[in-house]
Design a protein around this motif. Structure first.
Motif, PDB file in Angstrom:
ATOM      1  N   ASN A 174     -72.175 -33.860 -12.769  1.00  0.00           N
ATOM      2  CA  ASN A 174     -70.715 -33.179 -12.766  1.00  0.00           C
ATOM      3  C   ASN A 174     -70.752 -32.400 -11.718  1.00  0.00           C
ATOM      4  O   ASN A 174     -69.840 -31.820 -10.946  1.00  0.00           O
ATOM      5  CB  ASN A 174     -69.971 -32.841 -13.983  1.00  0.00           C
ATOM      6  CG  ASN A 174     -68.638 -32.715 -13.934  1.00  0.00           C
ATOM      7  OD1 ASN A 174     -67.849 -33.153 -13.151  1.00  0.00           O
ATOM      8  ND2 ASN A 174     -68.100 -31.234 -14.393  1.00  0.00           N
ATOM      9  N   ARG A 175     -71.658 -31.261 -11.596  1.00  0.00           N
ATOM     10  CA  ARG A 175     -71.664 -30.160 -10.914  1.00  0.00           C
ATOM     11  C   ARG A 175     -73.503 -29.973 -10.412  1.00  0.00           C
ATOM     12  O   ARG A 175     -74.288 -30.381 -11.172  1.00  0.00           O
ATOM     13  CB  ARG A 175     -71.012 -29.278 -11.328  1.00  0.00           C
ATOM     14  CG  ARG A 175     -71.922 -28.415 -12.380  1.00  0.00           C
ATOM     15  CD  ARG A 175     -71.600 -26.901 -12.591  1.00  0.00           C
ATOM     16  NE  ARG A 175     -72.011 -25.942 -11.464  1.00  0.00           N
ATOM     17  CZ  ARG A 175     -71.849 -25.837 -10.158  1.00  0.00           C
ATOM     18  NH1 ARG A 175     -71.405 -26.791  -9.607  1.00  0.00           N
ATOM     19  NH2 ARG A 175     -72.560 -24.895  -9.731  1.00  0.00           N
ATOM     20  N   ARG A 176     -73.452 -29.113  -9.435  1.00  0.00           N
ATOM     21  CA  ARG A 176     -74.781 -28.856  -8.821  1.00  0.00           C
ATOM     22  C   ARG A 176     -75.244 -27.236  -8.985  1.00  0.00           C
ATOM     23  O   ARG A 176     -74.766 -26.611  -8.209  1.00  0.00           O
ATOM     24  CB  ARG A 176     -75.092 -29.202  -7.809  1.00  0.00           C
ATOM     25  CG  ARG A 176     -74.965 -30.922  -7.589  1.00  0.00           C
ATOM     26  CD  ARG A 176     -74.760 -31.205  -6.118  1.00  0.00           C
ATOM     27  NE  ARG A 176     -74.972 -32.942  -5.898  1.00  0.00           N
ATOM     28  CZ  ARG A 176     -74.434 -33.566  -4.919  1.00  0.00           C
ATOM     29  NH1 ARG A 176     -73.967 -32.790  -3.875  1.00  0.00           N
ATOM     30  NH2 ARG A 176     -74.392 -34.712  -4.878  1.00  0.00           N
ATOM     31  N   GLN A 177     -75.985 -26.904  -9.744  1.00  0.00           N
ATOM     32  CA  GLN A 177     -76.641 -25.452  -9.728  1.00  0.00           C
ATOM     33  C   GLN A 177     -77.976 -25.822  -9.019  1.00  0.00           C
ATOM     34  O   GLN A 177     -78.526 -24.629  -8.702  1.00  0.00           O
ATOM     35  CB  GLN A 177     -76.944 -25.011 -11.200  1.00  0.00           C
ATOM     36  CG  GLN A 177     -75.705 -24.745 -12.276  1.00  0.00           C
ATOM     37  CD  GLN A 177     -74.805 -23.705 -11.691  1.00  0.00           C
ATOM     38  OE1 GLN A 177     -75.124 -22.987 -10.680  1.00  0.00           O
ATOM     39  NE2 GLN A 177     -73.649 -23.500 -12.367  1.00  0.00           N
ATOM     40  N   GLY A 178     -78.329 -27.029  -8.879  1.00  0.00           N
ATOM     41  CA  GLY A 178     -79.486 -27.246  -8.054  1.00  0.00           C
ATOM     42  C   GLY A 178     -79.337 -28.436  -7.556  1.00  0.00           C
ATOM     43  O   GLY A 178     -78.243 -29.128  -7.649  1.00  0.00           O
ATOM     44  N   PRO A 179     -80.381 -29.042  -6.744  1.00  0.00           N
ATOM     45  CA  PRO A 179     -80.170 -30.169  -6.064  1.00  0.00           C
ATOM     46  C   PRO A 179     -79.935 -31.523  -6.735  1.00  0.00           C
ATOM     47  O   PRO A 179     -80.337 -31.394  -7.815  1.00  0.00           O
ATOM     48  CB  PRO A 179     -81.527 -30.224  -5.096  1.00  0.00           C
ATOM     49  CG  PRO A 179     -82.310 -29.220  -5.544  1.00  0.00           C
ATOM     50  CD  PRO A 179     -81.626 -28.395  -6.474  1.00  0.00           C
ATOM     51  N   CYS A 186     -76.783 -29.467 -14.580  1.00  0.00           N
ATOM     52  CA  CYS A 186     -77.144 -28.856 -13.106  1.00  0.00           C
ATOM     53  C   CYS A 186     -77.576 -29.496 -12.001  1.00  0.00           C
ATOM     54  O   CYS A 186     -77.545 -29.239 -10.781  1.00  0.00           O
ATOM     55  CB  CYS A 186     -78.167 -27.722 -13.293  1.00  0.00           C
ATOM     56  SG  CYS A 186     -77.474 -26.354 -14.456  1.00  0.00           S
ATOM     57  N   SER A 238     -76.987 -33.607 -10.119  1.00  0.00           N
ATOM     58  CA  SER A 238     -76.273 -34.975 -10.341  1.00  0.00           C
ATOM     59  C   SER A 238     -77.276 -35.899  -9.803  1.00  0.00           C
ATOM     60  O   SER A 238     -78.363 -35.512  -9.442  1.00  0.00           O
ATOM     61  CB  SER A 238     -75.382 -34.789  -9.200  1.00  0.00           C
ATOM     62  OG  SER A 238     -75.719 -34.616  -7.756  1.00  0.00           O
TER      63      SER A 238
END
Lengths: 414, 611
Positions: free
Chosen positions: B435-440, B401, B403
């Motif tokens: 890989n991706r950001r659910q958060g900062p 979540c 990076s």
């Protein structure tokens, strides 16, 4: 199993409190199960089936037991991997999470697979033509390195080239991995047409009831080897791959963009190659589906690599959508081509449409979310309603896909 | 690879002695001698001779451990090799019971002496390679069809020749400095664990070997064809040498785990249903090579004669006798035994890891105490805690979540910067780019979030950041569990050296000119983002306020704490967007300019200074 974990993860994004209920088995610990079980389970096992069908000697009295041992070892490796990841034992490298005590389990299962394939290839050497033996030898020799490579590449000290402007894969890496898929595409018709697969499934009796001889008829069939244009283009593409910068190259470089663009040519080329063969009727809808996804994958893959678009989509759900387009769309369709070719049978009623429809919705929801994420990252982080709605749509689509998988499982057992 | 010709000569001589010793054991003690016994007597005689051999082996091991002196290493080896040659000669002449005693005594002496002095002879760096090469050569040679299929008498003669060759090779040995390993692996308790692990492996191997040897179908499948023998020879050599290399890199645990997996699979595959399965042959061969190298390497690495004596007496002789006995009685390796062996091997290895972790913590604690007077060691202790925290970050899957990569020339840099060079990220093992950001992004989180805020957020994410999708990590902070604290140390370390750069970056920021705020937007965002701490009316009475070290101000009464009166709107907007580093007030870097301006205007309206 991998789909079920995926649905669980999608549910956690809609209702985060669910994650607290299962602590310490948090979202981050479940993710490697979903990703690796999809890759090494769902994506890999049909190809393992193709390899076994191509290599094993159906005359061997213990062939069924041996194949079960291979599949058992592979499944055990996936289960042990799952236990490790849930326990927090992971390398921290996506799709290469094999670490600690679990680092060697899948390579060991691969060794078991290779041993059985090699032994059968040796036992049946008397009945195969020289060409088949040669091809089998080359493929098995190449596969011999895979367990060691997997073990090595799972190491924390090994890391691939990085695009400095995106933090993601370089164009060269993407080109190489996709050409690998094209190579598998090219070999599939060769390997699938061997009658050994029918011996395994007991679907096709020999002529006049006589014992079937595991001889590869297709190798002598001109249709495979006369498709020289396909193999020539593939060799040319690999040469281009070899000539492009393999270092930390940016997507702002023309060679990276142009090299990746080469893949667009592989949409008509692969289609032209595949349509030369006679596919079983139940496999054909999946083949058409696979090529629609293949077209979307290649085109959107290239577009999302372009300067400006990459900056918008990297690290967002847009690329997650692309990954699902590849896995749930293309790979699943190809896998069903394989399964229906190896064991032709009808789909459970409406399941094809159910899966493909849900996959479209799933990908579209994530793509929409990803597209707006750059400008509205805060909305995503604080769970604004519109992001929740899109995640809920994705969850519903995932649940439908899970239901379709369960129906396939039930139909297979029946 | 070698610094001098002498070094190369010593290494070669050591490899030859190892190969000769293992070759003698494989082709004669374990094979031809048994055939000679069968030719001249029934089962009873075989059992008697084997019993004598085992007891004498334990005695010879003990004797060698007692009498070992590193200064007379080559001489002791020569005596052992000479005794082995004599025992082989006795067997050839028909004195089998006496030969059994002679083989046991001299082979026990030779193996323990050989292992105890190898470290002093070839040094610790190439110890595994020497043992792997010697073992691989012996196994490969014994599988050469001409040798494997020779008569027991010819094999006995060959064994005698091998021992004479060993006597000659010992002349090339040069004893170095007597040194022992200081690793905890050789302390009595851990040595006992390793002995049990190795015994379990010898036990499984002996049982599997006996079953293959006494089942005509399996024997034919494993050693019947010339091709099988060449394949076995190749596998043995390649795996043994590879094992040696892995051992030199500290992979003893991995090697024994791999050996157990392979032997366990082979034992299971030797069951009735799957007999003649080619995989069993390959797995057995590879598994044997793996553990055979480890069996010599472990005591040799320790450099202690008593340890070599214990390992060879218990793991080697006793384990072998138990394995053969089990196979004789059951003619199979029961699944429960394979599982129990696995539990023992894996369990003891895990216990070892935990002990190592405790050891590392103890070291860290000592270093930490030492830091009161020596600042340099303090840095090392802090590093250890950072690394531990990083492991927690990896194990909990935070990378899925968050990076740790800021793309140059994008909004990332202003939100979470400053940039970090790619080379610096790639220098970490492994890089955690994400890989991706659910958060900062967390590349520089240490320069914008206080330890206090991180802790509160990890324990109660939705209390601190309403709407957050992050699960609670309260379990990391339970009493006695240091993982949460380590994670906080790690997060604080990210970007710690960029404080000044970040401050400059923040100081230069201002909302885009012409952006205006909307009261409804400000009110909605305040309720969503600020109310939990600041309260619904900005009185500092939110539900989280009591949990903060610094209570938020009551804006209806208190003066601004950090707001510049000359630029109230600008400072407030900056604080809302970037927070107050070091305090519980966190920024909201992802807010768009119009949202920041709206929120700032709303906050000012709560205080009564707004437009």
């Amino acid at each position: 199993m991998a789909n079920a974990v995926g649905v669980w993860l999608a549910a956690e994004l809609v209702w985060p409190a669910l994650g607290d209920a299962l602590a310490p088995l948090s979202y981050g610990r479940w993710m490697p199960l979903h990703m690796n079980w999809q890759l090494y389970g769902w994506c890999a096992l049909p190809l393992v089936g193709v390899l076994l069908a191509w290599c094993v000697d159906g005359r061997h009295p213990q062939v069924v037991g041996q194949v079960r041992v291979v599949l058992g070892a592979w499944s055990l490796a996936l289960v042990l991997g799952g236990v490790a990841w849930l326990g927090g034992v992971t390398s921290g490298k996506l799709f290469l999470d094999w670490h600690g005590w679990a680092r060697a389990v899948l390579p060991l299962a691969m060794i078991v697979l290779w041993t059985v394939c090699a032994a059968h290839a040796w036992w049946r050497r008397d009945v195969d033509s020289g060409r088949v033996k040669g091809l089998r030898g080359v493929i098995l020799a190449g596969l011999l390195f895979v367990p060691g490579l997997l073990y090595w590449s799972a190491g924390r000290e090994v890391y691939p080239s990085v695009n400095p402007d995106s933090g993601g894969a370089t164009g060269t890496s993407l080109l190489g991995s996709t050409l690998g898929i094209v190579t598998v595409f090219g070999l599939l018709p060769v390997m699938l047409r061997l009658p050994v697969c029918h011996l395994l499934s007991d679907k096709l009796p020999g002529e006049n009831g006589q014992e079937l001889k595991p001889i590869c008829h297709l190798i002598s069939d001109k249709r495979v080897w006369s498709a020289g244009w396909f193999w020539g283009a593939l060799a040319g593409s690999w040469v281009v791959f070899a000539g492009i910068d393999h270092g930390h190259a940016s997507h702002h470089g023309w060679a990276q963009v142009g090299g990746l663009g080469l893949l667009i040519g592989w949409v008509p080329l692969a289609w032209g190659y595949f349509r030369r063969f006679e596919w079983e009727a139940p496999a054909r809808p999946w083949l058409y589906g696979a090529f629609v996804w293949w077209l979307l994958l290649v085109v959107t893959g290239w577009l999302s690599f372009l300067p400006g678009v990459s900056e918008r989509l990297k690290f967002t759900n847009g690329l997650v959508a692309h990954a699902h387009l590849a896995m749930a769309g293309l790979v699943t369709s190809v896998n069903f081509v394989i399964l229906r070719q190896l064991a032709p049978r009808r789909e459970p009623r409406g399941n094809f449409a159910l899966w493909q429809g849900a996959c479209v919705v799933h990908v579209a929801a994530l793509l929409a979310l990803g597209w707006w994420e750059r400008d509205y990252a805060g909305d995503l982080f604080r769970g604004e309603t519109w992001t929740l709605v899109l995640y809920a749509v994705r969850l519903a689509a995932g649940a439908v896909m899970l239901a379709a998988s369960v129906r396939w499982l039930a139909a297979g057992k029946a | 690879m070698f610094e001098s010709t002498t070094e190369r000569r010593v290494f070669g001589a050591a490899v030859l002695v190892i190969a000769a010793t293992y070759g003698y054991f494989l082709i004669f003690a374990e094979f031809a001698f048994l055939e000679l016994l069968r030719e001249t007597g029934g089962v009873g005689r075989v059992r008697l001779a084997m019993g004598l051999l085992g007891v004498a082996g334990v005695a010879g091991s003990g004797l060698a451990a007692w009498r070992f002196r590193v200064e007379s290493y080559a001489k002791a080896l020569r005596w052992g090799a000479f005794g082995c040659a004599l025992a082989a000669g006795l067997a050839w002449c028909g004195g089998l019971n006496l030969a059994a005693v002679g083989i046991g005594l001299s082979l026990g002496w030779l193996t323990v002496t050989l292992a105890a002095g190898l470290r002093a002879t070839v040094g610790p760096k190439r110890l595994g390679l020497a043992i792997g090469l010697g073992t691989g050569l012996a196994y490969a040679a014994c599988n050469v069809p001409a040798i494997f299929r020779a008569t027991p008498q010819a094999q006995t003669g060959l064994a005698l020749g091998l021992m004479l060759a060993a006597v000659v090779a010992t002349r090339g040995l040069r004893t170095g400095r007597a040194e022992v390993s200081s690793s905890g692996d050789f302390e009595p308790r851990r040595a006992a664990a390793w002995t049990v692990i190795l015994m379990a492996l010898v036990w499984m191997d002996s049982a599997a070997f006996y079953i293959i040897q006494h089942t005509s179908e399996l024997r034919a499948g494993t050693w019947g064809e010339e091709r099988s023998l060449w394949v076995n020879a190749t596998i043995h050599f390649v795996v043994a040498v590879g094992t040696g290399v892995v051992l030199d890199r500290g992979g003893l645990g991995r090697v024994v785990c791999g050996a157990w997996v392979m032997l366990a699979c082979a034992c299971v595959l030797l069951g009735e249903q799957l007999r003649a399965f080619v995989g069993a042959e390959v797995l057995y061969t590879a598994g044997v090579s793996l553990y055979s190298v480890a069996l010599v390497y472990y005591p040799a690495r320790g450099g202690r004669a008593w340890l070599a004596g214990v390992v060879f007496a218990i793991a080697g002789w006793v384990g072998s006798a138990l394995g053969i006995g089990m196979a004789q009685d059951l003619n199979a390796v029961p699944l429960w035994f394979v599982i129990v062996a696995g539990v023992i091997v894996v369990g003891l290895l895990l216990a070892r890891r935990r002990a190592q972790a405790k050891h590392a913590l103890a070291v860290a604690a000592v270093i930490g105490l030492g830091s009161l007077t020596f600042p340099a060691t303090s840095a090392r202790a802090a590093d250890a805690e950072v690394l531990r925290g990083r492991e927690v970050f990896i194990g909990e899957g935070c990378i899925h979540c968050h990076s740790q990569y800021l793309r140059p020339r994008t909004a990332d840099v202003m939100r979470w910067g400053p940039e970090k060079p790619l080379a610096a990220s790639l220098a970490e093992t492994p890089p955690l780019l994400g890989n991706r950001r659910q958060g900062p992004d967390l590349t520089q989180v240490g320069n914008r979030r206080s330890r206090e805020w991180n802790k509160l957020h990890l324990i109660d994410p939705r209390g601190v950041s309403p709407g957050s999708r992050m699960p609670s990590y309260a379990y990391l902070f339970q009493e006695g569990d240091g993982r949460g604290e380590a994670l906080l140390v790690y997060l604080a370390s990210l970007g710690v050296e960029t404080d000044e750069l970040r401050a400059t970056q923040v100081g230069e920021w201002a909302p885009a000119p012409g952006v205006s705020g909307r009261r409804e937007t400000g009110a909605r965002l305040f309720t969503r983002l600020c109310m939990n701490c600041h309260g619904a009316e900005g009185k500092g009475d939110g539900v989280m306020a009591m949990r903060l070290s610094v209570r938020p101000p009551d804006w209806s009464r208190d003066a601004w704490r950090r707001v510049d009166a000359a630029d109230e709107a600008g400072t407030l907007a900056r604080i809302i967007k970037f927070g107050l580093p070091g305090s519980p007030m966190a920024g909201h870097e992802y807010l768009r300019d119009e949202e920041v301006v709206s929120l700032a205007a709303y906050v000012r309206s709560l205080r009564g200074t707004g437009p």
